[in-house]
Scaffold this motif. Sequence first.
Motif, PDB file in Angstrom:
ATOM      1  N   LYS A 230     -12.282  14.300  68.519  1.00 52.84           N
ATOM      2  CA  LYS A 230     -12.533  13.639  67.964  1.00 52.84           C
ATOM      3  C   LYS A 230     -13.092  14.534  66.421  1.00 52.84           C
ATOM      4  CE  LYS A 230     -15.725  12.287  71.262  1.00 52.84           C
ATOM      5  NZ  LYS A 230     -14.946  11.489  71.977  1.00 52.84           N
ATOM      6  N   LEU A 231     -11.091  14.364  66.264  1.00 51.08           N
ATOM      7  CA  LEU A 231     -11.303  14.724  64.363  1.00 51.08           C
ATOM      8  C   LEU A 231     -11.361  13.234  63.840  1.00 51.08           C
ATOM      9  CD1 LEU A 231      -9.567  18.096  64.988  1.00 51.08           C
ATOM     10  CD2 LEU A 231     -12.112  17.079  64.441  1.00 51.08           C
ATOM     11  N   SER A 232     -11.295  13.153  62.756  1.00 48.04           N
ATOM     12  CA  SER A 232     -10.902  12.480  62.289  1.00 48.04           C
ATOM     13  C   SER A 232      -9.362  12.832  61.330  1.00 48.04           C
ATOM     14  CB  SER A 232     -11.759  12.114  60.647  1.00 48.04           C
ATOM     15  OG  SER A 232     -11.169  12.952  59.731  1.00 48.04           O
ATOM     16  N   ILE A 233      -8.622  11.734  61.420  1.00 50.37           N
ATOM     17  CA  ILE A 233      -7.111  11.773  60.926  1.00 50.37           C
ATOM     18  C   ILE A 233      -7.121  12.517  59.794  1.00 50.37           C
ATOM     19  CG2 ILE A 233      -5.269  10.388  60.037  1.00 50.37           C
ATOM     20  CD1 ILE A 233      -6.519   8.004  61.573  1.00 50.37           C
TER      21      ILE A 233
ATOM     22  N   LYS B 118       0.427  -4.542  64.667  1.00 54.93           N
ATOM     23  CA  LYS B 118       1.609  -4.632  63.819  1.00 54.93           C
ATOM     24  C   LYS B 118       1.116  -3.317  63.050  1.00 54.93           C
ATOM     25  CE  LYS B 118       3.997  -7.475  65.701  1.00 54.93           C
ATOM     26  NZ  LYS B 118       5.441  -7.368  66.400  1.00 54.93           N
ATOM     27  N   MET B 119       0.413  -3.220  62.957  1.00 52.23           N
ATOM     28  CA  MET B 119      -0.744  -2.201  62.322  1.00 52.23           C
ATOM     29  C   MET B 119       0.689  -1.145  62.714  1.00 52.23           C
ATOM     30  SD  MET B 119      -4.285  -1.923  63.569  1.00 52.23           S
ATOM     31  CE  MET B 119      -4.527  -0.680  62.436  1.00 52.23           C
ATOM     32  N   LEU B 120       2.262  -0.943  61.740  1.00 50.20           N
ATOM     33  CA  LEU B 120       3.536  -0.052  62.753  1.00 50.20           C
ATOM     34  C   LEU B 120       3.448   0.907  61.285  1.00 50.20           C
ATOM     35  CD1 LEU B 120       5.516  -2.682  63.387  1.00 50.20           C
ATOM     36  CD2 LEU B 120       4.318  -1.756  64.900  1.00 50.20           C
ATOM     37  N   GLY B 121       2.893   1.379  60.440  1.00 52.93           N
ATOM     38  CA  GLY B 121       2.816   2.528  58.686  1.00 52.93           C
ATOM     39  C   GLY B 121       3.366   1.268  58.019  1.00 52.93           C
ATOM     40  N   ASP B 122       4.076   1.856  56.684  1.00 53.63           N
ATOM     41  CA  ASP B 122       4.797   1.490  55.990  1.00 53.63           C
ATOM     42  C   ASP B 122       5.500   0.181  55.487  1.00 53.63           C
ATOM     43  OD1 ASP B 122       3.593   3.590  55.213  1.00 53.63           O
ATOM     44  OD2 ASP B 122       5.366   4.733  53.974  1.00 53.63           O
ATOM     45  N   LYS B 123       5.939  -0.226  57.006  1.00 53.70           N
ATOM     46  CA  LYS B 123       6.817  -1.812  57.523  1.00 53.70           C
ATOM     47  C   LYS B 123       5.915  -2.941  57.054  1.00 53.70           C
ATOM     48  CE  LYS B 123       9.289   0.455  61.122  1.00 53.70           C
ATOM     49  NZ  LYS B 123      10.396   0.070  61.950  1.00 53.70           N
ATOM     50  N   THR B 124       4.903  -2.654  57.760  1.00 53.71           N
ATOM     51  CA  THR B 124       4.053  -4.161  57.334  1.00 53.71           C
ATOM     52  C   THR B 124       2.560  -3.467  56.964  1.00 53.71           C
ATOM     53  OG1 THR B 124       2.610  -2.955  59.956  1.00 53.71           O
ATOM     54  CG2 THR B 124       4.153  -4.272  59.938  1.00 53.71           C
ATOM     55  N   LYS B 125       2.719  -2.381  56.511  1.00 50.38           N
ATOM     56  CA  LYS B 125       1.993  -2.545  55.038  1.00 50.38           C
ATOM     57  C   LYS B 125       0.433  -1.434  55.767  1.00 50.38           C
ATOM     58  CE  LYS B 125       4.140  -5.357  51.502  1.00 50.38           C
ATOM     59  NZ  LYS B 125       4.638  -4.125  50.679  1.00 50.38           N
ATOM     60  N   GLN B 126       0.524  -1.709  56.975  1.00 48.97           N
ATOM     61  CA  GLN B 126      -0.920  -0.684  57.000  1.00 48.97           C
ATOM     62  C   GLN B 126      -0.194   0.156  58.733  1.00 48.97           C
ATOM     63  OE1 GLN B 126      -3.665  -3.826  58.485  1.00 48.97           O
ATOM     64  NE2 GLN B 126      -2.097  -4.909  60.453  1.00 48.97           N
ATOM     65  N   GLY B 127      -1.460   0.950  58.432  1.00 45.80           N
ATOM     66  CA  GLY B 127      -1.071   2.063  59.975  1.00 45.80           C
ATOM     67  C   GLY B 127      -2.193   3.006  59.629  1.00 45.80           C
ATOM     68  N   PHE B 128      -1.975   4.598  59.610  1.00 45.00           N
ATOM     69  CA  PHE B 128      -3.101   4.900  60.100  1.00 45.00           C
ATOM     70  C   PHE B 128      -3.849   5.312  59.411  1.00 45.00           C
ATOM     71  CE2 PHE B 128      -0.833   6.746  63.994  1.00 45.00           C
ATOM     72  CZ  PHE B 128      -1.200   7.179  64.483  1.00 45.00           C
TER      73      PHE B 128
ATOM     74  N   ASP C  40     -10.097   4.092  60.627  1.00 45.64           N
ATOM     75  CA  ASP C  40     -11.481   4.487  62.143  1.00 45.64           C
ATOM     76  C   ASP C  40     -10.650   4.146  63.386  1.00 45.64           C
ATOM     77  OD1 ASP C  40     -13.688   4.898  63.814  1.00 45.64           O
ATOM     78  OD2 ASP C  40     -14.207   4.730  62.371  1.00 45.64           O
ATOM     79  N   TYR C  41     -10.564   5.250  64.101  1.00 45.67           N
ATOM     80  CA  TYR C  41      -9.392   5.057  65.401  1.00 45.67           C
ATOM     81  C   TYR C  41     -10.453   4.224  66.817  1.00 45.67           C
ATOM     82  CZ  TYR C  41     -10.374   9.906  66.755  1.00 45.67           C
ATOM     83  OH  TYR C  41     -10.705  10.727  66.763  1.00 45.67           O
TER      84      TYR C  41
ATOM     85  N   ARG D 117     -11.221   2.209  56.402  1.00 44.08           N
ATOM     86  CA  ARG D 117     -12.378   2.671  55.713  1.00 44.08           C
ATOM     87  C   ARG D 117     -11.533   3.655  54.384  1.00 44.08           C
ATOM     88  NH1 ARG D 117     -12.254   7.862  56.117  1.00 44.08           N
ATOM     89  NH2 ARG D 117     -11.776   8.783  58.811  1.00 44.08           N
ATOM     90  N   PRO D 118     -12.911   3.923  53.207  1.00 46.24           N
ATOM     91  CA  PRO D 118     -12.194   4.648  52.171  1.00 46.24           C
ATOM     92  C   PRO D 118     -11.412   5.748  52.581  1.00 46.24           C
ATOM     93  CG  PRO D 118     -13.757   3.659  51.744  1.00 46.24           C
ATOM     94  CD  PRO D 118     -13.927   3.247  53.178  1.00 46.24           C
ATOM     95  N   GLN D 119     -10.655   6.621  52.433  1.00 50.55           N
ATOM     96  CA  GLN D 119     -10.098   7.927  52.673  1.00 50.55           C
ATOM     97  C   GLN D 119     -11.401   8.638  52.041  1.00 50.55           C
ATOM     98  OE1 GLN D 119      -6.784   9.050  50.881  1.00 50.55           O
ATOM     99  NE2 GLN D 119      -6.112  10.671  52.437  1.00 50.55           N
ATOM    100  N   GLU D 120     -11.348   9.763  53.571  1.00 46.50           N
ATOM    101  CA  GLU D 120     -12.480  11.125  52.993  1.00 46.50           C
ATOM    102  C   GLU D 120     -11.914  12.453  52.861  1.00 46.50           C
ATOM    103  OE1 GLU D 120     -14.916  10.829  55.640  1.00 46.50           O
ATOM    104  OE2 GLU D 120     -16.076   9.151  55.471  1.00 46.50           O
ATOM    105  N   LYS D 121     -12.405  13.192  51.691  1.00 44.46           N
ATOM    106  CA  LYS D 121     -11.248  14.241  51.712  1.00 44.46           C
ATOM    107  C   LYS D 121     -11.764  15.278  52.618  1.00 44.46           C
ATOM    108  CE  LYS D 121      -9.290  14.380  47.062  1.00 44.46           C
ATOM    109  NZ  LYS D 121      -8.556  15.265  45.524  1.00 44.46           N
TER     110      LYS D 121
END
Length: 802
Positions: free
Chosen positions: A230-233, A296-306, A322-323, A329-333
């Motif tokens: 249960k770790l985040s991306i 269609k969350m394929l990454g760069d080619k569809t402009k959305q992925g992880f 948020d899988y 959601r906004p990226q967290e460091k």
Amino acid sequence: MALKEIRKAAVLGAGVMGATIAAHLANVGIPSYLLDIVPRELTPDEEKKGLTLESPEVRNRLSNSGKQELLKNKQKPLYRDSNIDLITPGNFEDDMDKLKEVDWIIEVIVENMDIKKKVFKQVEENWTKGAIVSSNTSGLSINEMVTENSPEFRKHFLGTHFFNPPRWMKLLEIIPCDDTSEEVLDYMHRFCEKTLGKGVVFAKDTPNFIANRIGTYAMVYTIKLMLQEKLSIEEVDTITGPPMGHPKSASFRTLDMVGLDTFSHVARTVYDKTDDPEEKEVFDLPELLDKMVENKMLGDKTKQGFYKKVKGEDGSQIYTLDYEKMEYRPQEKKRFDILGKTKQEALTDGYKMLVESDDTAGKFAWNVTKKTLLYSAKRIPEIADDVINVDRAMRWGFNWKLGPFETWDAIGVKESVERMKSEGETIPANVEEMLSKGFETFYKEDEKGALSYYDFDSKSYKPVPISPEIISLPALKKQNKLVKGNDDGSLIDMGDGVLCLEQHSPQQALSNDFMELIFEAVEEVEKNYVGLLIGNQERYFCVGANVVLMLMAAQSGEWDQINSMAKRYQDSLMNMKYANFPVVAAPFQMTLGGGMEVAAHCDRIHAAADTFMGQVEIGMGLIPGAGGNKELLIRMTEGLREDTKVDRLPYVQKAFEAIAMGTTSSSARHAQELGFMRPTDKVTINQDYLLHDAKNTVLAMALEGYEPPKKKPIKVLGEYGVATFKVGVQNMLWGGYITEYEQKIANKIAFVLCGGNIKPDSLVSEQYLLDIEREAFLELLGEEKTQERINHFLTKGKPLRN
């Protein structure tokens, strides 16, 4: 068997991969036909033009499109745009007879076995005996593709798996079929390594070969472990990037670049083909990936992925998936205490510290590492004959700094195996046997720097095969070839009368100690050698001067010291330029600012193909200060006779624009186009061979009877040029293209290049130009806005336009 020397090729398939392979062939001077299928329908634009399905423009649409996209490709697949002229588009119906003209046919079509078999039957009908034929498949069976072809054809057939993008990725996997001749394998190994600049590994005809087999396993296991823990991306990417010797893109940014559909296809190839239940279980993809592909969350080619870039009022922001909610959601460091500690260590020490740590990051890194190492060992000899091919495949194909077995050595084979056993893992028999014989490392180095590897087959150590044309500076030092040195550089005897001046300062920035070593190098060569080579085997050739030291000195008001230092830099390069022996620079990768100035003062440049060269000082609010303006002026005008009335302004303008815009070459060939390198300068495609080739350039110049250049005056534009450039710069300011401070810097550049406010067409010495260059450099360094630029770059890592 009479093999054809590869001088012309045909690429079958004009998609991104096929077109970029054709581009890389063009980079090394090999013309090719780029063929694809004939479209069955007209586009609206074609209908408007009155074209029909029989029009050549329509029939070659896909190959023409593939070719033209090369010029738009942000990854710069071509060394220079003009190389595109070596690619001739065509199609599978009208141009298959062209295959009779070529020496190498490369198949890069859809990953469908039935279609590939059909194509290879067509290929053989148009094949000239002696021509080599290969498939770029990323994982389908090489043997199965040619079951319907003749034995003679199969002797010339093999897999040549390029990694994407072909220009930039070093790895090329060669996969022989059962009938491939040794002559073909030997020839293609040498050709792909020397001519194409690739790092070649030999793989077995198994699903996904070496790199994709192991890399996909590691990635799937990482995803499953993330879901389990249960770790985040972001947490996973923080752990699995540089701390583990992997690229900054780590796991999920890498997947977005690859494409989740592509990754899923590669993983399912192993799932479908393997008979190992344990392996099948790992390659059974988690539901998360299926959901993402479906949506269609394929990454760069569809402009959305992880990850997903979201535009807002304050500009673009990176969001993370948020899988659990399947929402962005906004990226967290994310930070882990152990990573702050490992960052201070060398990679091998830091990696060991990480996997031995008991915190979240350490446990995660250990589990991913453990499973990857065990899997890699278990796959020998199934996918490759030895640890070398596996390690090289992962370093060259996935940009890991350490391959699996190099990693195992770093964390300690014996200790880690004991830990694995205590955790219930089954150790592969080949590793157990190695340890039982008292061998505790996969690699060992002797006192002379020669590397050996443990061979599972012979159960003994064997020398790592290295071409005699690959020179290792660390190995030469271990062989007592170090002549002298300091913290920032070394003088190394390369043999045959050639001395190497090696830079190894922090971040490859020029320092006082290194510049002093240039003086010592000249003195040493004049006494005991025939020539000097300036080169190294660090990450970059040279990124320029140490701006931190300059900024500190400027802020302390130590202007006499700065002037003295700048003069010493200039003198060291001039002393080298007019030495009584040949001096060759061997630049590669970043060759910026002072790095370009060093190279420009050499008699000849012998560069790696991927050399990014430019005078980029304007980004710091400065101008070149060690002769860079002077040398670029000389290069741009040296073909002009001084007794003619040719207008020199356009030639000086080229130098002005290059410095004022901070132009950087995208390759060594591009540097020649820009005038940064001369037509007589040399280029080596495979950087591994650069020092050997550059050394031979030194020897050739010495053998020809070297004569040092003669000092001669330089004709300058004077006040006419200064005034003309000022008008142009003012227009740039009025047009909103530059800031007022950039106007000031640009006018300084113009002043130096034109020789100042003196009579037009005056003849001046190099020293005169160096003096006014140094004065302008010091003036700018004292400016508050220049110091702001330097500070901003040092803290933010990007230039400030103030």
